[in-house]
Scaffold this motif. Structure first.
Motif, PDB file in Angstrom:
ATOM      1  N   UNK A  98      -0.628  -0.134   3.989  1.00  0.00           N
ATOM      2  CA  UNK A  98      -0.623   0.835   5.089  1.00  0.00           C
ATOM      3  C   UNK A  98      -1.960   1.536   5.283  1.00  0.00           C
ATOM      4  N   UNK A  99      -3.035   0.749   5.294  1.00  0.00           N
ATOM      5  CA  UNK A  99      -4.324   1.366   5.574  1.00  0.00           C
ATOM      6  C   UNK A  99      -5.494   0.633   4.956  1.00  0.00           C
ATOM      7  N   UNK A 100      -6.648   1.276   5.021  1.00  0.00           N
ATOM      8  CA  UNK A 100      -7.903   0.720   4.509  1.00  0.00           C
ATOM      9  C   UNK A 100      -8.287   1.429   3.215  1.00  0.00           C
ATOM     10  N   UNK A 101      -8.270   0.750   2.074  1.00  0.00           N
ATOM     11  CA  UNK A 101      -8.512   1.399   0.785  1.00  0.00           C
ATOM     12  C   UNK A 101      -9.962   1.342   0.297  1.00  0.00           C
ATOM     13  N   UNK A 102     -10.906   1.025   1.174  1.00  0.00           N
ATOM     14  CA  UNK A 102     -12.271   0.768   0.712  1.00  0.00           C
ATOM     15  C   UNK A 102     -12.881   1.943  -0.048  1.00  0.00           C
ATOM     16  N   UNK A 103     -12.486   3.166   0.279  1.00  0.00           N
ATOM     17  CA  UNK A 103     -13.094   4.312  -0.393  1.00  0.00           C
ATOM     18  C   UNK A 103     -12.750   4.385  -1.882  1.00  0.00           C
ATOM     19  N   UNK A 104     -11.685   3.686  -2.280  1.00  0.00           N
ATOM     20  CA  UNK A 104     -11.275   3.719  -3.687  1.00  0.00           C
ATOM     21  C   UNK A 104     -11.834   2.551  -4.507  1.00  0.00           C
ATOM     22  N   UNK A 105     -12.250   1.498  -3.854  1.00  0.00           N
ATOM     23  CA  UNK A 105     -12.485   0.232  -4.550  1.00  0.00           C
ATOM     24  C   UNK A 105     -13.579   0.321  -5.606  1.00  0.00           C
ATOM     25  N   UNK A 127     -13.375  -6.924   5.583  1.00  0.00           N
ATOM     26  CA  UNK A 127     -13.887  -5.594   5.257  1.00  0.00           C
ATOM     27  C   UNK A 127     -13.656  -5.249   3.786  1.00  0.00           C
ATOM     28  N   UNK A 128     -12.426  -5.501   3.296  1.00  0.00           N
ATOM     29  CA  UNK A 128     -12.144  -5.157   1.901  1.00  0.00           C
ATOM     30  C   UNK A 128     -12.835  -6.123   0.948  1.00  0.00           C
ATOM     31  N   UNK A 129     -13.054  -7.354   1.383  1.00  0.00           N
ATOM     32  CA  UNK A 129     -13.820  -8.283   0.556  1.00  0.00           C
ATOM     33  C   UNK A 129     -15.236  -7.768   0.367  1.00  0.00           C
ATOM     34  N   UNK A 130     -15.861  -7.303   1.431  1.00  0.00           N
ATOM     35  CA  UNK A 130     -17.219  -6.759   1.328  1.00  0.00           C
ATOM     36  C   UNK A 130     -17.259  -5.536   0.415  1.00  0.00           C
ATOM     37  N   UNK A 131     -16.173  -4.782   0.392  1.00  0.00           N
ATOM     38  CA  UNK A 131     -16.118  -3.574  -0.440  1.00  0.00           C
ATOM     39  C   UNK A 131     -15.852  -3.881  -1.905  1.00  0.00           C
ATOM     40  N   UNK A 132     -15.491  -5.153  -2.208  1.00  0.00           N
ATOM     41  CA  UNK A 132     -15.309  -5.535  -3.603  1.00  0.00           C
ATOM     42  C   UNK A 132     -13.899  -5.854  -4.032  1.00  0.00           C
ATOM     43  N   UNK A 133     -12.961  -5.984  -3.095  1.00  0.00           N
ATOM     44  CA  UNK A 133     -11.587  -6.337  -3.468  1.00  0.00           C
ATOM     45  C   UNK A 133     -11.554  -7.664  -4.203  1.00  0.00           C
TER      46      UNK A 133
END
Length: 314
Positions: A98-105, A127-133
């Motif tokens: 339910x959202x974009x978790x990039x700030x936590x990754x 987007x989340x892949x770029x952030x490190x998921x």
């Protein structure tokens, strides 16, 4: 029999089968059973406060020493605190919904926690892949609970072509055939919610399990679409009333939905409960132990792949 994929290696599990993160239904009992059976059990923290989650993690660890995860719903008012508990308790895996978790990754990765967001589009997956998921769960609109707008067939196909990290398919999957189809689309694991709710170890009210077993593939509807948070639920008079009120009185519809999931899961309340379930309910006709569910899926998966291989050879 074991199946080795990037997901099983990433998570340290025997089978590429993950339990969906289900508020109220994703209890330590059910999550531990899935982990013990070789999959990845997930505690659903959607209805929990931080202290509730800490206790749930402790309860699960008393039941199994296998890998497990916690699902955090980003619309929860306690999302930040729930993530903090996961860090403090050294939870192996977090799935986000339910959202974009990039700030936590970044912080989670620094603490050795595997991060797997649920995505409903290829753009969010990138987007989340770029952030490190570490991986993504591509969840189609056939799934139970809160949903996006794209089917699993199209979403998994597109997402698996759009990212390099492993893709886990979710939505409409309840057996080995569905798992084989997901793998054909590029997935390396599947996530299931409804199938595990209809298990012996599930803590939900018996009426909930009974409704899943008796449901057809056309017995779910989407409520909340006009309120901005669509969810797939069992077709009941209550669900139909919510759909009507979304147009006539949205505020009243919101009020009616408050607590409706708990009433379904805990009380089996057919008059005021939202019985979240996927279209895969129509594929489920028996309540079985979690271990048997996973074994049956794996056996059917292998047989399906063998049949496909024979078609190619012929």
């Amino acid at each position: 029999m074991k199946l080795k994929t990037r997901v099983t290696e990433l998570l340290g599990i025997e089978y590429p089968i993950i339990m969906g993160g289900m508020a109220w239904a994703g209890t330590p009992t059910l999550a531990a059973a899935v982990s013990e059976a070789g999959g990845l059990g997930i505690i659903g923290s959607g209805a929990m406060k931080p202290d509730d989650l800490r206790k749930a993690i402790s309860d699960l660890r008393e039941r199994t020493n296998k890998p497990f995860g916690v699902n955090v719903i980003l619309v929860s008012p306690w999302a930040d605190d729930l993530v903090r508990v996961c860090v403090e308790e050294k939870v192996p895996v977090i799935t986000f919904g339910a959202g974009n978790p990039t700030k936590y990754i970044k912080e989670l990765k620094e603490n050795g926690i595997k991060v797997i967001p649920v995505v409903a589009s290829d753009s969010l997956a990138r987007m989340v892949e770029r952030a490190g998921a570490d991986a993504v769960i591509a969840e189609g609109m056939e799934s139970g609970g809160h949903i996006g707008e794209v089917t699993t067939l199209v979403l998994v196909n597109k997402v698996s072509r759009s990212v390099n990290i492993p893709v886990i398919a979710a939505g409409g999957i309840a057996d080995g055939r569905g798992m084989a189809a997901a793998f054909a689309l590029g997935a390396e694991a599947v996530q299931m919610g409804t199938r595990f709710v209809a298990s012996v170890e599930s803590d939900v009210h018996p009426i909930y399990k009974e409704k899943i077993v008796k449901a057809s593939i056309r017995d779910t509807v989407v409520t909340g679409a006009k309120l901005g948070h669509p969810a797939r639920v069992l077709r009941t008079p209550f669900a139909r009333k919510i759909q009507e009120m979304e147009f006539e009185n949205p505020m009243q519809a919101e009020e009616m939905l408050v607590g409706s999931l708990r009433r379904a899961v805990v009380e089996g309340d057919l008059e005021r409960g939202s019985f979240m379930m996927g279209q895969s309910a129509g594929l489920i006709d028996e309540i079985k132990p979690v271990k048997q569910i996973i074994e049956d899926i794996m056996n059917e998966f292998v047989e399906t792949v063998k049949k496909l291989r024979r078609c190619i050879e012929e």
